[in-house]
Design a protein around this motif. Structure first.
Motif, short mmCIF file in Angstrom:
data_model
loop_
_atom_site.label_atom_id
_atom_site.label_comp_id
_atom_site.label_asym_id
_atom_site.label_seq_id
_atom_site.Cartn_x
_atom_site.Cartn_y
_atom_site.Cartn_z
N LYS A 116 -67.35 2.87 6.73
CA LYS A 116 -67.12 4.20 6.35
C LYS A 116 -65.40 3.95 5.10
CE LYS A 116 -67.85 7.23 10.19
NZ LYS A 116 -68.23 7.66 9.97
N VAL A 117 -65.79 3.41 4.23
CA VAL A 117 -64.92 2.60 3.01
C VAL A 117 -66.10 2.79 1.43
CG1 VAL A 117 -63.41 1.41 4.52
CG2 VAL A 117 -65.30 -0.02 4.07
N MET A 118 -67.02 3.30 1.70
CA MET A 118 -67.69 3.93 0.21
C MET A 118 -66.47 4.07 -0.69
SD MET A 118 -71.29 2.40 -0.25
CE MET A 118 -71.27 3.76 -0.84
N SER A 119 -65.35 4.74 -0.21
CA SER A 119 -64.93 5.16 -0.36
C SER A 119 -63.75 4.42 -1.73
CB SER A 119 -64.19 6.57 -0.36
OG SER A 119 -63.06 5.57 0.56
N HIS A 120 -63.85 3.25 -1.13
CA HIS A 120 -63.08 2.66 -1.90
C HIS A 120 -63.62 1.53 -3.08
CE1 HIS A 120 -59.09 2.62 0.36
NE2 HIS A 120 -60.63 3.27 1.11
N THR A 121 -64.92 1.46 -3.18
CA THR A 121 -65.59 0.77 -4.14
C THR A 121 -66.92 1.77 -5.16
OG1 THR A 121 -67.21 0.30 -2.62
CG2 THR A 121 -66.17 -0.65 -2.46
N ASP A 122 -66.90 2.90 -4.85
CA ASP A 122 -67.79 3.88 -5.63
C ASP A 122 -66.28 4.99 -6.70
OD1 ASP A 122 -66.53 6.04 -3.85
OD2 ASP A 122 -67.77 6.75 -3.20
N GLY A 123 -65.80 4.68 -6.95
CA GLY A 123 -64.12 5.29 -8.18
C GLY A 123 -63.66 6.33 -7.17
N THR A 124 -63.67 6.55 -6.36
CA THR A 124 -63.34 8.07 -5.66
C THR A 124 -61.93 8.35 -5.70
OG1 THR A 124 -64.96 8.04 -3.75
CG2 THR A 124 -62.60 9.54 -3.37
N GLN A 125 -61.38 9.08 -6.31
CA GLN A 125 -60.45 9.19 -7.02
C GLN A 125 -58.94 9.03 -5.25
OE1 GLN A 125 -58.00 9.78 -9.93
NE2 GLN A 125 -56.38 8.97 -8.78
N SER A 126 -57.89 7.77 -5.59
CA SER A 126 -57.35 7.49 -4.38
C SER A 126 -55.95 8.62 -3.82
CB SER A 126 -56.66 6.36 -4.82
OG SER A 126 -55.74 6.44 -5.80
N PRO A 127 -55.57 8.96 -2.83
CA PRO A 127 -54.15 9.79 -2.06
C PRO A 127 -52.96 8.96 -3.65
CG PRO A 127 -54.72 8.76 -0.51
CD PRO A 127 -55.37 7.90 -1.00
N ALA A 128 -52.54 10.07 -3.97
CA ALA A 128 -51.21 9.97 -4.67
C ALA A 128 -50.52 9.37 -3.87
CB ALA A 128 -50.47 11.53 -5.01
N LYS A 129 -49.76 8.51 -4.48
CA LYS A 129 -48.61 7.71 -3.50
C LYS A 129 -47.62 8.18 -3.10
CE LYS A 129 -48.65 3.53 -6.34
NZ LYS A 129 -48.48 2.40 -7.49
N LEU A 188 -59.78 -12.66 -9.35
CA LEU A 188 -58.61 -13.04 -8.64
C LEU A 188 -57.19 -12.07 -9.95
CD1 LEU A 188 -57.22 -13.13 -5.80
CD2 LEU A 188 -57.13 -15.58 -5.96
N VAL A 189 -56.46 -11.11 -9.31
CA VAL A 189 -55.14 -10.68 -9.65
C VAL A 189 -54.05 -10.00 -9.18
CG1 VAL A 189 -56.85 -9.47 -11.50
CG2 VAL A 189 -56.28 -8.12 -10.28
N THR A 190 -53.00 -10.50 -9.04
CA THR A 190 -52.03 -10.09 -8.81
C THR A 190 -51.39 -8.78 -7.91
OG1 THR A 190 -50.41 -11.84 -9.43
CG2 THR A 190 -49.48 -10.46 -7.86
N GLU A 191 -51.97 -7.79 -8.44
CA GLU A 191 -52.40 -6.42 -7.85
C GLU A 191 -53.57 -6.12 -9.15
OE1 GLU A 191 -49.71 -4.89 -6.50
OE2 GLU A 191 -48.29 -6.40 -6.64
N SER A 192 -54.02 -5.08 -7.23
CA SER A 192 -55.11 -4.82 -7.82
C SER A 192 -55.81 -3.90 -6.50
CB SER A 192 -56.31 -6.00 -8.36
OG SER A 192 -57.82 -5.40 -7.69
N THR A 193 -56.80 -2.93 -6.48
CA THR A 193 -57.46 -2.56 -5.76
C THR A 193 -58.48 -2.63 -5.38
OG1 THR A 193 -58.82 -0.81 -7.53
CG2 THR A 193 -56.04 -0.32 -6.53
N ALA A 194 -59.22 -2.37 -4.01
CA ALA A 194 -60.52 -2.52 -3.93
C ALA A 194 -61.78 -2.57 -5.38
CB ALA A 194 -61.00 -2.32 -3.01
N TYR A 195 -61.68 -0.78 -6.08
CA TYR A 195 -62.38 -0.56 -6.70
C TYR A 195 -62.01 -0.94 -8.03
CZ TYR A 195 -64.89 2.80 -10.03
OH TYR A 195 -65.21 2.68 -11.22
N GLU A 196 -61.39 -1.52 -8.28
CA GLU A 196 -60.38 -2.24 -9.68
C GLU A 196 -61.59 -4.14 -9.57
OE1 GLU A 196 -56.82 -0.31 -10.79
OE2 GLU A 196 -56.78 -2.47 -9.96
N ALA A 197 -61.67 -5.07 -8.47
CA ALA A 197 -62.23 -6.29 -8.10
C ALA A 197 -63.16 -5.71 -8.75
CB ALA A 197 -61.40 -6.31 -6.71
N TRP A 198 -63.76 -4.43 -7.72
CA TRP A 198 -65.84 -4.40 -7.59
C TRP A 198 -66.19 -4.52 -9.04
CZ3 TRP A 198 -68.84 -3.85 -3.70
CH2 TRP A 198 -70.08 -3.32 -4.21
#
Length: 203
Positions: A50-63, A95-105
């Protein structure tokens, strides 16, 4: 005096139960494990956990959202999954210092799907010119041809079973002429053709 019921605790997310992603998703190196195979395996497990939303471009919650911290923790785990299933050569490139899973994907996708034209030309040349004589064994020849077919599929240049079989026999030396002729007539599946060649080789 009535007691106030304790607030229900949120069940632990399934993602936290994965101890070693490499037991579930094979290492992507672009040759033995093609990009398309890796994506299929990774998405299969992402869906199951149940983590598909982290690789399919789904918008993350606001900070500022109360859900953001929990989302960020899970995203970091999915990012670890991605980095943990890359070969050393690929890891260095994404590999970069700051990245989300989707950015790496997305960075991995760009490596394999950008410059398609030149990749297709190079892969087709290697695929069309591969011969048994250029490989160390029949097994290595079959494996290499299958890998090249998978890599061509990755760049939207599909290679079907029939094309694989035809190219397989095309690269064989004269001593395989009899079995080559038979395979060309019946056009068996890839697995059957490889098995037939193995039997002929041992015979």
């Amino acid at each position: 005096m009535a007691t106030t019921p304790a607030p229900a605790t949120k069940p632990l997310h399934l993602v936290y139960t994965v101890t070693n992603i490499q037991h579930k998703v094979r290492m992507l190196d672009g040759t033995k494990v093609s990009y398309s195979s890796w994506v299929k395996l990774f998405q299969l497990h992402a869906k199951g956990y149940k983590v598909m939303s982290h690789t399919d471009g789904t918008q993350s919650p606001a900070k500022t959202d109360t859900e953001y911290e929990a989302w960020a923790e899970i995203d970091a785990i999915v990012l670890q999954w991605i980095y943990g299933t890359l070969s050393d050569d690929l890891l260095v490139r994404v590999l970069v210092t700051e990245s989300t899973a989707y950015e790496a994907w997305s960075r991995i996708k760009a490596i394999f799907l950008n410059n398609k034209g030149s990749r297709v030309a190079a892969l087709e040349h290697e695929f069309n010119n591969l011969t048994l004589k250029s490989m160390s064994s029949l097994e290595a020849y079959c494996q290499k041809l299958k890998e090249l077919g998978s890599q061509l599929n990755d760049v939207d240049c599909p290679v079907n079973d029939q094309q694989l079989v035809l190219q397989l026999v095309r690269g064989l030396p004269a001593e395989y002429d009899i079995i080559t002729s038979y395979i060309n007539q019946i056009l068996p599946t890839w697995e059957t053709a490889c098995s037939m060649l193995e039997l002929e080789h041992h015979r």
